[in-house]
Design a protein around this motif. Structure first.
Motif, short mmCIF file in Angstrom:
data_model
loop_
_atom_site.label_atom_id
_atom_site.label_comp_id
_atom_site.label_asym_id
_atom_site.label_seq_id
_atom_site.Cartn_x
_atom_site.Cartn_y
_atom_site.Cartn_z
N THR A 1 2.79 17.73 -23.88
CA THR A 1 4.12 16.99 -24.02
C THR A 1 3.83 15.80 -24.85
O THR A 1 3.05 15.16 -24.87
CB THR A 1 4.47 16.36 -22.56
N ALA A 2 4.90 15.60 -25.98
CA ALA A 2 4.87 14.77 -26.93
C ALA A 2 5.42 13.27 -26.27
O ALA A 2 6.18 13.35 -25.34
CB ALA A 2 6.04 15.07 -28.05
N VAL A 3 4.62 12.48 -26.81
CA VAL A 3 5.22 11.08 -26.06
C VAL A 3 6.32 10.51 -26.93
O VAL A 3 6.49 10.70 -28.17
CB VAL A 3 3.99 9.88 -26.65
N ARG A 4 7.24 10.15 -26.32
CA ARG A 4 8.72 9.76 -26.48
C ARG A 4 8.82 8.36 -25.88
O ARG A 4 8.00 7.89 -25.11
CB ARG A 4 9.47 10.73 -26.29
N VAL A 5 10.09 7.81 -26.30
CA VAL A 5 10.25 6.40 -25.75
C VAL A 5 11.75 6.50 -25.19
O VAL A 5 12.59 7.14 -25.95
CB VAL A 5 10.41 5.36 -26.69
N LEU A 6 11.79 6.24 -23.97
CA LEU A 6 13.18 6.32 -23.38
C LEU A 6 13.78 5.08 -23.37
O LEU A 6 12.93 4.00 -22.78
CB LEU A 6 12.99 6.71 -21.88
N LEU A 7 15.05 4.77 -23.56
CA LEU A 7 15.85 3.56 -23.71
C LEU A 7 16.95 3.55 -22.71
O LEU A 7 17.72 4.69 -22.67
CB LEU A 7 16.30 3.37 -25.20
N THR A 8 16.79 2.67 -21.68
CA THR A 8 17.71 2.72 -20.72
C THR A 8 18.46 1.57 -20.74
O THR A 8 17.80 0.13 -20.34
CB THR A 8 17.04 2.85 -19.31
N PRO A 9 19.63 1.37 -21.24
CA PRO A 9 20.51 0.12 -21.19
C PRO A 9 20.72 -0.20 -19.89
O PRO A 9 21.27 0.73 -18.88
CB PRO A 9 21.90 0.77 -21.98
N ILE A 10 20.75 -1.47 -19.54
CA ILE A 10 21.16 -2.05 -18.04
C ILE A 10 22.60 -1.88 -17.83
O ILE A 10 23.07 -2.02 -16.88
CB ILE A 10 20.70 -3.62 -18.13
N SER A 11 23.27 -1.93 -18.91
CA SER A 11 24.74 -1.95 -18.86
C SER A 11 25.15 -0.63 -18.26
O SER A 11 26.70 -0.40 -17.95
CB SER A 11 25.41 -2.00 -20.37
N ALA A 13 25.19 2.28 -20.15
CA ALA A 13 25.40 3.10 -21.07
C ALA A 13 24.68 4.29 -21.18
O ALA A 13 23.52 4.37 -20.51
CB ALA A 13 25.53 2.23 -22.50
N PRO A 14 24.94 5.22 -22.01
CA PRO A 14 24.11 6.41 -22.01
C PRO A 14 22.65 6.15 -22.28
O PRO A 14 22.29 5.54 -23.15
CB PRO A 14 24.69 7.64 -22.96
N LEU A 15 21.45 6.95 -21.78
CA LEU A 15 20.29 6.80 -22.03
C LEU A 15 19.87 7.47 -23.39
O LEU A 15 20.62 8.26 -24.21
CB LEU A 15 19.27 7.69 -21.18
N GLU A 16 18.92 6.84 -24.22
CA GLU A 16 18.55 7.62 -25.29
C GLU A 16 17.05 7.72 -25.58
O GLU A 16 16.39 6.90 -24.76
CB GLU A 16 18.90 6.26 -26.46
N VAL A 17 16.77 8.84 -26.15
CA VAL A 17 15.24 9.42 -26.25
C VAL A 17 14.90 9.28 -27.68
O VAL A 17 15.77 9.94 -28.62
CB VAL A 17 14.93 10.44 -25.56
N ARG A 18 13.83 8.50 -28.06
CA ARG A 18 13.28 8.62 -29.62
C ARG A 18 12.01 8.60 -29.83
O ARG A 18 11.15 8.47 -28.78
CB ARG A 18 14.12 7.35 -30.29
N GLY A 19 11.45 8.77 -30.98
CA GLY A 19 9.88 8.63 -31.28
C GLY A 19 9.49 7.19 -30.96
O GLY A 19 10.24 6.27 -31.04
N VAL A 20 8.27 7.31 -31.01
CA VAL A 20 7.44 5.78 -30.86
C VAL A 20 7.62 5.31 -32.09
O VAL A 20 7.37 5.55 -33.27
CB VAL A 20 6.13 6.16 -30.44
N LEU A 21 8.04 3.58 -32.03
CA LEU A 21 8.07 2.78 -33.03
C LEU A 21 6.96 1.86 -33.00
O LEU A 21 6.38 1.56 -31.82
CB LEU A 21 9.29 2.32 -33.35
N ALA A 22 6.30 1.25 -34.13
CA ALA A 22 5.73 0.05 -33.97
C ALA A 22 6.35 -0.83 -33.13
O ALA A 22 7.56 -1.34 -33.41
CB ALA A 22 5.09 -0.23 -35.43
N GLY A 23 5.47 -1.60 -32.28
CA GLY A 23 5.87 -2.61 -31.31
C GLY A 23 6.47 -2.29 -30.05
O GLY A 23 6.72 -2.87 -29.28
N ASP A 24 6.54 -0.84 -29.83
CA ASP A 24 6.93 -0.38 -28.60
C ASP A 24 5.86 -0.68 -27.52
O ASP A 24 4.62 -0.83 -28.03
CB ASP A 24 7.21 1.08 -28.66
N PRO A 25 6.12 -0.86 -26.33
CA PRO A 25 5.22 -1.10 -25.39
C PRO A 25 4.31 -0.07 -25.16
O PRO A 25 4.57 1.31 -25.25
CB PRO A 25 6.10 -1.72 -24.11
#
Length: 168
Positions: A1-11, A13-25
């Motif tokens: 499975t490819a490593v991805r980043v899940l973005l979960t807005p506290i508000s 709002a819809p979730l988003e999945v994207r590739g890993v970027l520099a500075g991600d945890p």
């Protein structure tokens, strides 16, 4: 499975999945960035390499190429951590096994721990601390037959090889 980043807005709002970027945890360490929870997902096995010398610098890219998330641990005393290798998902500046385990949120059966430090005393200390950890999927150490024999005798004398036949 490819490593991805899940973005979960506290508000909400819809979730988003994207590739890993520099500075991600790093894996297993979600972080709140503003009002969005940022979490790496889809990762499988971690390779935790103790030592960032020539062995690790050859082994690390191979492990990363196989899909491992490579985490390097080194105290930085020799300047090895000054240049973080591109294949390392994370560098932890320590050889303290308990501290590293806390930093990683604990070890799991998906973790492969490899001891390849510059110093036999550091290797011995790490091996003694890690050999009885049943949560670790694999524990390995580089060494000559002589080194492995000496370490085995020391571990046996301390009662650390009970139930770990073939370890060391």
């Amino acid at each position: 499975t490819a490593v991805r980043v899940l973005l979960t807005p506290i508000s909400g709002a819809p979730l988003e999945v994207r590739g890993v970027l520099a500075g991600d945890p790093p894996l297993h360490h979600p972080r709140l960035d503003g009002d969005v929870l940022v979490d790496r997902i889809g990762a499988g096995e971690r390779a935790v390499i103790f030592g960032l010398g020539h062995v690790a610098r050859n082994l690390g890219p191979l492990l990363a190429g196989l899909g491992f998330t490579v985490i390097v641990c080194d105290d930085g005393d020799t300047g090895a951590t000054a240049a973080v290798p591109p294949w390392a998902a994370r560098v932890i500046e320590s050889f303290d096994a308990a501290e590293i385990e806390r930093e990683l949120g604990g070890f799991t059966r998906d973790d492969r721990l490899l001891i390849v430090t510059r110093d036999h005393a550091i290797d011995q200390q790490l091996l003694e601390r890690l050999i009885g950890n049943d949560d670790v999927g694999y524990l390995g150490m580089i060494g000559s037959r002589g080194k492995v024999g000496r370490f085995r005798k020391r571990l046996e004398a301390k009662g650390l090889l009970d139930g770990a036949a073939g370890a060391a």
